[in-house]
Design a protein around this motif. Sequence first.
Motif, PDB file in Angstrom:
ATOM      1  N   ALA A 111      71.520   1.611 -17.924  1.00 31.80           N
ATOM      2  CA  ALA A 111      72.696   0.821 -17.560  1.00 31.80           C
ATOM      3  C   ALA A 111      73.706   0.363 -18.454  1.00 31.80           C
ATOM      4  O   ALA A 111      73.619   1.407 -19.788  1.00 31.80           O
ATOM      5  CB  ALA A 111      72.251  -0.738 -17.121  1.00 31.80           C
ATOM      6  N   ARG A 112      74.391  -0.159 -17.991  1.00 31.69           N
ATOM      7  CA  ARG A 112      76.050  -0.706 -19.307  1.00 31.69           C
ATOM      8  C   ARG A 112      75.666  -2.272 -19.601  1.00 31.69           C
ATOM      9  O   ARG A 112      75.727  -2.729 -19.276  1.00 31.69           O
ATOM     10  CB  ARG A 112      77.068  -0.484 -18.292  1.00 31.69           C
ATOM     11  CG  ARG A 112      78.391  -0.452 -18.867  1.00 31.69           C
ATOM     12  CD  ARG A 112      79.771  -0.592 -18.745  1.00 31.69           C
ATOM     13  NE  ARG A 112      81.112   0.219 -19.482  1.00 31.69           N
ATOM     14  CZ  ARG A 112      81.082  -0.830 -19.943  1.00 31.69           C
ATOM     15  NH1 ARG A 112      81.660  -1.895 -19.558  1.00 31.69           N
ATOM     16  NH2 ARG A 112      82.350  -0.552 -20.680  1.00 31.69           N
ATOM     17  N   THR A 153      76.915   7.786 -30.257  1.00 37.51           N
ATOM     18  CA  THR A 153      77.333   8.397 -29.743  1.00 37.51           C
ATOM     19  C   THR A 153      78.171   7.966 -28.737  1.00 37.51           C
ATOM     20  O   THR A 153      79.188   8.851 -28.152  1.00 37.51           O
ATOM     21  CB  THR A 153      77.439   9.828 -30.628  1.00 37.51           C
ATOM     22  OG1 THR A 153      75.738   9.928 -29.637  1.00 37.51           O
ATOM     23  CG2 THR A 153      76.943   9.931 -32.031  1.00 37.51           C
ATOM     24  N   CYS A 154      77.916   7.570 -27.998  1.00 33.69           N
ATOM     25  CA  CYS A 154      77.641   7.125 -25.948  1.00 33.69           C
ATOM     26  C   CYS A 154      79.243   7.122 -26.178  1.00 33.69           C
ATOM     27  O   CYS A 154      79.796   6.026 -26.837  1.00 33.69           O
ATOM     28  CB  CYS A 154      76.926   6.467 -26.255  1.00 33.69           C
ATOM     29  SG  CYS A 154      77.457   6.099 -23.768  1.00 33.69           S
ATOM     30  N   ILE A 155      79.807   7.643 -24.914  1.00 32.34           N
ATOM     31  CA  ILE A 155      81.324   7.827 -25.184  1.00 32.34           C
ATOM     32  C   ILE A 155      81.237   6.638 -23.916  1.00 32.34           C
ATOM     33  O   ILE A 155      82.704   6.524 -22.994  1.00 32.34           O
ATOM     34  CB  ILE A 155      81.813   8.925 -24.828  1.00 32.34           C
ATOM     35  CG1 ILE A 155      81.280   9.746 -23.657  1.00 32.34           C
ATOM     36  CG2 ILE A 155      81.936   9.407 -26.407  1.00 32.34           C
ATOM     37  CD1 ILE A 155      82.076  10.512 -23.505  1.00 32.34           C
ATOM     38  N   ASP A 156      80.577   6.242 -23.062  1.00 36.59           N
ATOM     39  CA  ASP A 156      80.348   5.167 -22.115  1.00 36.59           C
ATOM     40  C   ASP A 156      81.125   5.877 -20.744  1.00 36.59           C
ATOM     41  O   ASP A 156      81.668   5.517 -20.441  1.00 36.59           O
ATOM     42  CB  ASP A 156      81.539   4.160 -22.160  1.00 36.59           C
ATOM     43  CG  ASP A 156      81.239   2.667 -21.184  1.00 36.59           C
ATOM     44  OD1 ASP A 156      80.826   2.119 -20.993  1.00 36.59           O
ATOM     45  OD2 ASP A 156      82.290   2.147 -21.153  1.00 36.59           O
ATOM     46  N   CYS A 157      81.104   7.258 -20.263  1.00 34.54           N
ATOM     47  CA  CYS A 157      81.690   8.017 -19.663  1.00 34.54           C
ATOM     48  C   CYS A 157      80.259   7.763 -18.202  1.00 34.54           C
ATOM     49  O   CYS A 157      81.879   8.089 -16.972  1.00 34.54           O
ATOM     50  CB  CYS A 157      81.421  10.010 -20.301  1.00 34.54           C
ATOM     51  SG  CYS A 157      79.981  10.282 -19.158  1.00 34.54           S
ATOM     52  N   ASP A 158      79.456   6.924 -18.145  1.00 36.03           N
ATOM     53  CA  ASP A 158      78.812   6.514 -17.105  1.00 36.03           C
ATOM     54  C   ASP A 158      78.053   7.385 -15.984  1.00 36.03           C
ATOM     55  O   ASP A 158      76.870   7.090 -14.934  1.00 36.03           O
ATOM     56  CB  ASP A 158      80.414   5.905 -15.690  1.00 36.03           C
ATOM     57  CG  ASP A 158      79.494   5.373 -14.997  1.00 36.03           C
ATOM     58  OD1 ASP A 158      79.046   3.813 -15.291  1.00 36.03           O
ATOM     59  OD2 ASP A 158      79.843   4.968 -13.485  1.00 36.03           O
ATOM     60  N   VAL A 189      77.897  14.195 -24.883  1.00 35.63           N
ATOM     61  CA  VAL A 189      78.529  14.214 -25.966  1.00 35.63           C
ATOM     62  C   VAL A 189      76.499  14.011 -26.200  1.00 35.63           C
ATOM     63  O   VAL A 189      76.609  14.125 -28.251  1.00 35.63           O
ATOM     64  CB  VAL A 189      78.502  12.845 -26.664  1.00 35.63           C
ATOM     65  CG1 VAL A 189      80.192  13.173 -26.605  1.00 35.63           C
ATOM     66  CG2 VAL A 189      78.321  11.571 -25.652  1.00 35.63           C
ATOM     67  N   GLU A 190      75.500  14.502 -26.016  1.00 27.35           N
ATOM     68  CA  GLU A 190      74.850  15.113 -26.297  1.00 27.35           C
ATOM     69  C   GLU A 190      73.758  13.374 -27.174  1.00 27.35           C
ATOM     70  O   GLU A 190      72.829  12.982 -27.658  1.00 27.35           O
ATOM     71  CB  GLU A 190      74.197  16.074 -27.465  1.00 27.35           C
ATOM     72  CG  GLU A 190      74.738  16.956 -26.139  1.00 27.35           C
ATOM     73  CD  GLU A 190      74.145  18.419 -27.413  1.00 27.35           C
ATOM     74  OE1 GLU A 190      73.296  18.102 -28.688  1.00 27.35           O
ATOM     75  OE2 GLU A 190      74.427  19.054 -26.886  1.00 27.35           O
TER      76      GLU A 190
END
Length: 84
Positions: A37-38, A21-26, A68-69
């Motif tokens: 890490a990305r 559910t990660c939205i890659d917000c950094d 988004v927990e």
Amino acid sequence: MACKDKKYEANVGGKIYVDNTCIDCDLCRVEVPEVFARHDDGYSFVFAQPDSPEVVEKTIEIIGNCPVEAIGNDGEERMNEHTA
Ligand code: SF4
């Protein structure tokens, strides 16, 4: 709440993980670069479990701050503790 059944395979074994559910917000990568890490596919993953009190504290804080927990702390124990 993060779900270990949905965690990315890129996560290193251990209690802390990122699920899909990660939205890659950094945010986690900026705040705790020792752990997160990305991935090239556009999400964060755990590349190293926290192993000092300071990093553990920062990791616990970021679990509560992920928008988004997507970060969980109930993954399996470190694999290398069982296979070493
Ligand atoms: S803080 Fe949460 S949503 Fe943002 S990159 Fe990290 S895991 Fe993904």
